[in-house]
Design an enzyme around this catalytic site. Sequence first.
Site, PDB file in Angstrom:
ATOM      1  N   VAL A   1       0.815  -1.217   0.000  1.00  0.00           N
ATOM      2  CA  VAL A   1       0.000   0.000   0.000  1.00  0.00           C
ATOM      3  C   VAL A   1       0.850   1.270   0.000  1.00  0.00           C
ATOM      4  CG1 VAL A   1      -0.255   0.304   2.496  1.00  0.00           C
ATOM      5  CG2 VAL A   1      -2.131   0.962   0.976  1.00  0.00           C
TER       6      VAL A   1
ATOM      7  N   ALA B   1       5.513  -5.165   7.012  1.00  0.00           N
ATOM      8  CA  ALA B   1       4.146  -5.222   6.489  1.00  0.00           C
ATOM      9  C   ALA B   1       4.091  -4.571   5.117  1.00  0.00           C
ATOM     10  CB  ALA B   1       3.170  -4.524   7.432  1.00  0.00           C
ATOM     11  N   ASP B   2       3.433  -5.246   4.206  1.00  0.00           N
ATOM     12  CA  ASP B   2       3.139  -4.614   2.926  1.00  0.00           C
ATOM     13  C   ASP B   2       1.819  -3.859   2.994  1.00  0.00           C
ATOM     14  OD1 ASP B   2       5.049  -5.630   0.496  1.00  0.00           O
ATOM     15  OD2 ASP B   2       4.989  -7.047   2.154  1.00  0.00           O
ATOM     16  N   ARG B   3       0.956  -4.263   3.922  1.00  0.00           N
ATOM     17  CA  ARG B   3      -0.301  -3.541   4.109  1.00  0.00           C
ATOM     18  C   ARG B   3      -0.899  -3.925   5.457  1.00  0.00           C
ATOM     19  NH1 ARG B   3      -4.418  -1.633   0.082  1.00  0.00           N
ATOM     20  NH2 ARG B   3      -2.886  -2.311  -1.454  1.00  0.00           N
TER      21      ARG B   3
ATOM     22  N   ALA C   1      -0.956  -7.909   5.758  1.00  0.00           N
ATOM     23  CA  ALA C   1      -0.382  -8.673   4.647  1.00  0.00           C
ATOM     24  C   ALA C   1       1.124  -8.510   4.678  1.00  0.00           C
ATOM     25  CB  ALA C   1      -0.938  -8.174   3.312  1.00  0.00           C
TER      26      ALA C   1
END
Length: 394
Positions: free
Chosen positions: A96, A258-260, A268
Amino acid sequence: MSGLQAIRYTRGKLEVLDQLRLPHEHHYDDVATSEEAFDCIKAMRVRGAPAIAIVAALAHGVELHKGACKASTATETISYIDSRLDYLKESRPTAVDLTNAITHLKSVVRAVETSTLEQAAAKSAVIDAYIAAAEEIFRKDTETNLRIGEHGSKWLLDNAPVKSPEGKISVLTHCNTGSLATSGHGTALGIIRSLHSAGNLYHAFCTETRPYNQGSRLTAFELVYECMPATLITDSMAGALFATKKAERYISAVIVGADRVVRNGDTANKVGTYALAVLARYHGIKFIVAAPTTSIDLQTTTGADIKIEERKPEELTQISGAVVGSNGKVDISRVARVATAHQEIGVWNPAFDVTPAELIDAVVTEKGVVVKSENGAFDFRDIMPERWAAVIEK
């Protein structure tokens, strides 16, 4: 702070470290167009949610600096910038940070007052504003990471379930979240780096991390580079490690990036994170997510709505790397690609999984540490009130 640099930038020139060649070779790609940035991100020569956003933003800035925009008015220039950013957004859909950076950059160029300027000056003002904003994203990321390291290490020292006799702690991290994934210092690995620099790290473990082995190729490289006491394990060894409660193997916390992170705290991250969270809960080990507020997605309610990227099957059935000679030394002039599985086997290769908020003990941001409220839910309104109001209360 670490001397490792995934991104080297001066106005008009962007160089990105090709992380597929690590740990054996340091090679920087010149990235001067959005197409080159897209390919660099998609091929994972650069990876890590913050670094992806920085490379995309700066690459288009280099493009603009070199005169790629042929529009004559401010309105046409904004339209051109929008189209390039929309193109770059598709390079990695799960992270994100890229989406948030693009939204911010679009807002910046629309805020430029051009009504009293001649057309050429108005166009120039829009481009100047974009480049300055892209450079600020790059600058702020390092500052953000240092604060995450400070907040996370303090919280962990205060809340670690077990420490060594000297008061130090051992941790495990997954995938790569250090200087190679950011502008510098790192997020989850930044917390570990902060623990180490203050003399509070007993031992760090890193997982091999499938797919693409970013833990063994990149995190292990950073840990050795920083001279931290560290050990590499495969993903499937984590349960055995957690159950072996002696000396440095007595793990106090799992720290991941964290990617999102969505509104309820579902996160995620690189595939394998969910399994580590389940194992950590069973063994009474703290599970910490390190994420800048740019990785928090308030518009998505739960993790069920996160789009999970799937990678090529060959990433599991083949591997490439520098050849090891008969003398045991790595020869970077010889690169081989070999099969590690039957090439006709079916492959499911998700790059990420979603860890439910109920398995997460804390989300560490540059604004502070967020823990669950009495009702068991994460509430991000205090650390990002403006974004909360814009999304939740409108």
